[in-house]
Design an enzyme around this catalytic site. Sequence first.
Site, PDB file in Angstrom:
ATOM      1  N   ARG A 221       0.843  -1.186   0.000  1.00 26.11           N
ATOM      2  CA  ARG A 221       0.000   0.000   0.000  1.00 26.11           C
ATOM      3  C   ARG A 221       0.886   1.246   0.000  1.00 26.11           C
ATOM      4  O   ARG A 221       1.951   1.270   0.621  1.00 26.11           O
ATOM      5  CB  ARG A 221      -0.901   0.032   1.247  1.00 26.11           C
ATOM      6  CG  ARG A 221      -2.072  -0.940   1.187  1.00 26.11           C
ATOM      7  CD  ARG A 221      -3.106  -0.562   0.125  1.00 26.11           C
ATOM      8  NE  ARG A 221      -4.258  -1.451   0.090  1.00 26.11           N
ATOM      9  CZ  ARG A 221      -4.405  -2.494  -0.728  1.00 26.11           C
ATOM     10  NH1 ARG A 221      -3.454  -2.799  -1.595  1.00 26.11           N
ATOM     11  NH2 ARG A 221      -5.506  -3.221  -0.702  1.00 26.11           N
ATOM     12  N   HIS A 269      -0.561   0.227  -9.684  1.00 21.46           N
ATOM     13  CA  HIS A 269      -1.273  -0.715  -8.806  1.00 21.46           C
ATOM     14  C   HIS A 269      -1.746  -1.932  -9.628  1.00 21.46           C
ATOM     15  O   HIS A 269      -2.930  -2.269  -9.639  1.00 21.46           O
ATOM     16  CB  HIS A 269      -2.468  -0.035  -8.124  1.00 21.46           C
ATOM     17  CG  HIS A 269      -2.923  -0.758  -6.879  1.00 21.46           C
ATOM     18  ND1 HIS A 269      -3.314  -0.114  -5.747  1.00 21.46           N
ATOM     19  CD2 HIS A 269      -3.054  -2.089  -6.596  1.00 21.46           C
ATOM     20  CE1 HIS A 269      -3.673  -0.989  -4.820  1.00 21.46           C
ATOM     21  NE2 HIS A 269      -3.516  -2.206  -5.317  1.00 21.46           N
TER      22      HIS A 269
END
Length: 306
Positions: A221, A269
Amino acid sequence: MKITFCCTDIKPGPWIEDLRAALPDAEVSVWQPGDPQADYALVWAPPQQFMDEQPGLKAMFNMGAGVDGLLRLKLPAGVPVVRIEDAGMAVQMAEYVCHAVIRHFRELDVYEEDMARGAWTFRKPRVRSDFPVGVMGLGVLGQRVAQALAHFEFPVHGWSRSPRQQGGVTTYSGAQGLEEFLGASRVLVNLLPLTDETRDILNARTFSQLQAGAYVINVARGAHLVEQDLLDQIDAGHVAGATLDVFRTEPLPADHAFRRHPRIRLTPHASARTLHHDCLAQITGKIAALERGEALTGVVEGARGY
Ligand code: NDP
Ligand code: OXD
């Protein structure tokens, strides 16, 4: 049985169709405010209103491995939250991390630049034992990544919250094991969940404890990484570069310093994508198991945050 689908940024059409095919007796629909209580929910970044209006779910399925986004909401008490476990993501993560480690270790960027400018030069082969890799997080994804790196004969170290054993991997655990783990690592791979304990964990102090010429791979993250600390450590020469897949702000702003940094490689991502059929099979299998009264794996423990 009623199943509701409340997922931001995921097209509902194929999910609704395939859920109906997999569970023909279920009533499946896209959640609308004011809908009656459902039995099960598939969620990704749902609004708080959804939680407030669905207090009686038998279980809620998060459409990803990480539940940090979901746990920011006030969840209905007593409703189990079930996350995705692997479902085709572990092999993707292993591919991605091995690619990044090998690209750095074999200096493939340098070869590419040389070839583009018309050169034909050889780099002195690097010694694999000089590039020990530390994997933060030895869960479903971290274990697979550590195993794949060990297959390429890198020395592999792994760090987790509770003690873990894994063949071919030297393991460390807890806050007391962190310093030794970092000192044993030159390449650092982050596969931790984002929790109160792990936010900002990739910071100047952490980087300074890695071996010189460190390399950072963040695939967990964005909020794990203190971005300016990474830039400073690269400028200072302690960190040689980084491969980053996740960012504090996504999409990464077009003018962000990472975008044009010569030592930082970026992806949007995309290191381990949610695979529709694998996820669907896992979730429908778990709904069927719950209906049979069986216990599930992948149930999130709210208190620990993952
Ligand atoms: P798991 O829950 O299976 O594993 C988490 C691991 O982190 C466990 O080994 C756990 O320790 C360890 N851990 C948690 N907290 C701490 C801590 N405070 N100190 C040390 N270790 C800790 O998760 P997954 O492997 O399935 O996924 C990991 C993360 O990867 C997700 O949370 C998500 O954020 C990210 N992800 C990113 C994707 C992408 O496309 N970029 C795709 C999918 C996931 P223990 O073993 O003791 O429990
Ligand atoms: C996940 C992700 O958590 O895709 O599954 O980031």
